[in-house]
Every structure is written in C-alpha cells, then in structure tokens.
Design a protein around this motif. Structure first.
Motif, short mmCIF file in Angstrom:
data_model
loop_
_atom_site.label_atom_id
_atom_site.label_comp_id
_atom_site.label_asym_id
_atom_site.label_seq_id
_atom_site.Cartn_x
_atom_site.Cartn_y
_atom_site.Cartn_z
N VAL A 105 0.84 -1.19 0.00
CA VAL A 105 0.00 0.00 0.00
C VAL A 105 0.88 1.24 0.00
O VAL A 105 2.07 1.19 0.34
N ALA A 137 -4.90 -2.33 6.99
CA ALA A 137 -5.04 -1.31 5.95
C ALA A 137 -6.47 -1.12 5.49
O ALA A 137 -6.78 -0.11 4.84
N THR A 159 0.35 5.95 0.03
CA THR A 159 -0.57 7.09 0.04
C THR A 159 -0.75 7.62 -1.38
O THR A 159 0.11 7.39 -2.26
N LEU A 176 -7.87 2.03 3.24
CA LEU A 176 -8.11 1.80 1.82
C LEU A 176 -9.52 2.21 1.43
O LEU A 176 -9.75 2.86 0.40
N GLN A 236 1.51 -10.41 -3.19
CA GLN A 236 1.10 -10.36 -1.80
C GLN A 236 1.64 -11.58 -1.07
O GLN A 236 2.15 -12.51 -1.69
N ASP A 260 -3.61 -6.79 5.52
CA ASP A 260 -4.81 -6.26 4.86
C ASP A 260 -5.87 -5.79 5.84
O ASP A 260 -6.57 -4.82 5.59
N CYS A 304 5.67 3.84 1.17
CA CYS A 304 4.81 2.70 0.92
C CYS A 304 5.12 1.66 1.98
O CYS A 304 6.00 1.84 2.82
N LEU A 359 -5.26 5.35 1.66
CA LEU A 359 -4.22 4.47 1.14
C LEU A 359 -4.69 3.89 -0.19
O LEU A 359 -5.90 3.77 -0.44
N VAL A 360 -3.73 3.52 -1.02
CA VAL A 360 -4.00 2.91 -2.31
C VAL A 360 -3.21 1.61 -2.37
O VAL A 360 -2.06 1.55 -1.93
N ARG A 361 -3.83 0.57 -2.92
CA ARG A 361 -3.12 -0.69 -3.02
C ARG A 361 -2.19 -0.69 -4.23
O ARG A 361 -2.57 -0.24 -5.32
#
Length: 295
Positions: free
Chosen positions: A168, A246, A170, A250, A263, A243, A238, A255-257
């Motif tokens: 993840v 976050a 920003t 998200l 993963q 998960d 980052c 936050l952006v994946r």
C-alpha cells in the motif's frame, strides 16, 4: 452406592405405592429396586418402609428421608434446566484473548455488535502477545494466527478467517513515484517495514512468476502496526501491510493498493476453545459471529 439413584427409587416407590410399579417407571427390574432399597437401609441403619404382602408405607425415618431427598432432587432438576437454558440461550461471561494488534484492529470494532445481538453475554477481552493456557487461566476462546500443533489435546481449533500482507501507499506517494508495475519498481522508494524480533525482515510473496522471498529495506523499521500505518500516512512512503490493518484506510481513500498480484501467502486465524463436546451457547454463537463478520 449411587445415592442420587437411591433417592429417585424411594421417591418413585412412594409415588406409585409399589416396588414393581416403581421398577417399571424407572426401567429397572424389581430385584434391582429391592436391592437398592436394602443397600440404602443398610447404609443408613434404619428401615425406610414397612412392608407386608398387602401394604407398603414409609416409616417416619422414610418420610424424613423422602422429604429431604425431594429438595435435593428438585435442586438437581433446576440445575439441569438452568444449564440447558444457558446452552440454548447464550448468557454469561465470555473470556476472549488475542494478540494485541489483531484484538485492536479486528476484534474491538466488532464486539459491540456481538453484544447487541446477545445482550445476556458479557465479554472480558484480554489482549497480549504471550502464550495463554486456556484451561489454567479460564479462557473461553483464544484467537491465534495459524493453529500449529495444539498445546493440549483437549483444545479444538476452528478457522474463522484468513489474512494477507499487501503493498500500500498514500495517494501522494503515487503522485510522486507513480504506480509500480513490478516488484523491482519499488527499489529506491521510501518504505516503512514492520519487523517484530526476527519476524518481518523477509516475507514470502506470491507473484505472477511464482513464490519469492522478498527482503524489505531497512530505511524505516517499526515494531508496531499502528506505527507502521502512521508512518505511511504521514509521509510519501509505501509499505507491506496486513490487509485487515489497511482495510479502513483503503476504503477511505487514504491508502491505495499497489501490485495487487503480489502479496504474501494467506495465513489463517483460528479460534481455540477447550473441550470437544457440549460447547456452551455463548462460545458457539461467538465463533459463528466471528466467521460471519470476518469472512
């Protein structure tokens, strides 16, 4: 001697007025009823019945024994009813333990809903990262990452959910560095690493090319999930983050994946409880609730 059984025999004989009818009511043989009464009278040292070929009556001692026995039998029946009621309708205190972060991030937000559904249940939530002896410490349910070998054969583990670690960043990180296309694109970027003791320095990732071991740079290392998320939110960094930690950020767009095809291998969360049979209603509905809400 089974004193409770003997009490029931005396009560049934008194009610039916006959050894034979008491035997039929209790699904026992007449000789068994006679033997139980004889053993009880011998144990007490008194005669409980005056018997003849045509009559059967309690002696004064028998009447006193029956009167006191009925109180005991009624209490036992009440105890049975209460226990069945508690098994059917969840109530009572539920002691739950969990690792600190999982408890803060996953359990604490959903427990109010559980209490709304089952208002007769109270919860004692204990968070800590030390091993817990469920039986010795009177814990009803323990949440653990991976069941591993169970420490006690009287424990049962039920999977309630699973989690992964995902990349993840920003939105400001994306504006500055762009979306990475492959894992190597993260080289040279600021990253907040979560490492607790020996754990976290290398993570096994699933990627389009297969499973790989990823060594996370040491630019900024923290040993707290909250420290990691704040470190990412307040910078252009980052992170490889759980998960469930976050998730809220998200959904809010903070936050952006990154690299959705890259993963960690999924790890399971298990609910452990003691005893394999006669699970109390409060434990049963709690585990069902966890599976429903965390699915």
């Amino acid at each position: 001697m089974d004193m409770l059984k003997a009490m029931r025999v005396i009560a049934e004989i008194s009610y039916h007025g006959s050894f034979a009818q008491a035997a039929r009511a209790m699904n026992l043989s007449a000789p068994s009823i006679t033997r139980i009464v004889a053993e009880l009278e011998a144990d007490l040292g008194v005669r409980l019945f005056n018997r003849s070929t045509r009559s059967l009556a309690l002696t004064p001692e028998g009447e006193n024994f029956l009167r006191r026995s009925e109180v005991v039998l009624q209490e036992i029946e009440a105890l049975r009813d209460v226990t069945k009621e508690q098994h059917t309708n969840p109530s009572g205190k539920l002691v739950v333990t969990s690792a600190v972060t999982f408890g803060n991030e996953m359990l604490a937000p959903i427990l109010p809903e559980f209490l709304r559904r089952y208002p007769q249940v109270s919860i004692d939530l204990r968070l800590g990262n030390r091993p817990v002896d469920l039986i010795e410490e009177h814990v009803d349910v323990a949440l653990r990452v991976g069941s591993g070998p169970l420490p006690d054969s009287s424990l049962t583990a039920i999977r309630v959910c699973g989690f992964r670690m995902i990349f993840v960043a920003t939105p400001s990180h994306i504006e500055r560095y762009g979306f990475p296309g492959v894992l190597d694109d993260l080289v040279g970027r600021p990253i907040v690493k979560l490492a607790i003791g020996s754990w976290g320095h290398v993570q096994r990732l699933t990627a389009p090319e297969g499973e790989i071991d990823y060594s996370i740079p040491n630019q900024y290392v923290v040993d707290s999930y909250r420290a990691q998320i704040w470190g990412v939110l307040n910078s252009d960094s980052c992170a490889l983050m759980h998960d469930y930690v976050a998730k809220q950020e998200l959904e809010a767009g903070r936050l952006v994946r990154l690299l959705p095809d890259c993963q960690t291998v999924e790890q399971d969360i298990y609910a452990l409880y003691a005893h394999r049979t006669l699970m109390s209603a409060r434990i049963r509905v709690f585990i069902d609730f966890l599976k429903e809400v965390m699915a």
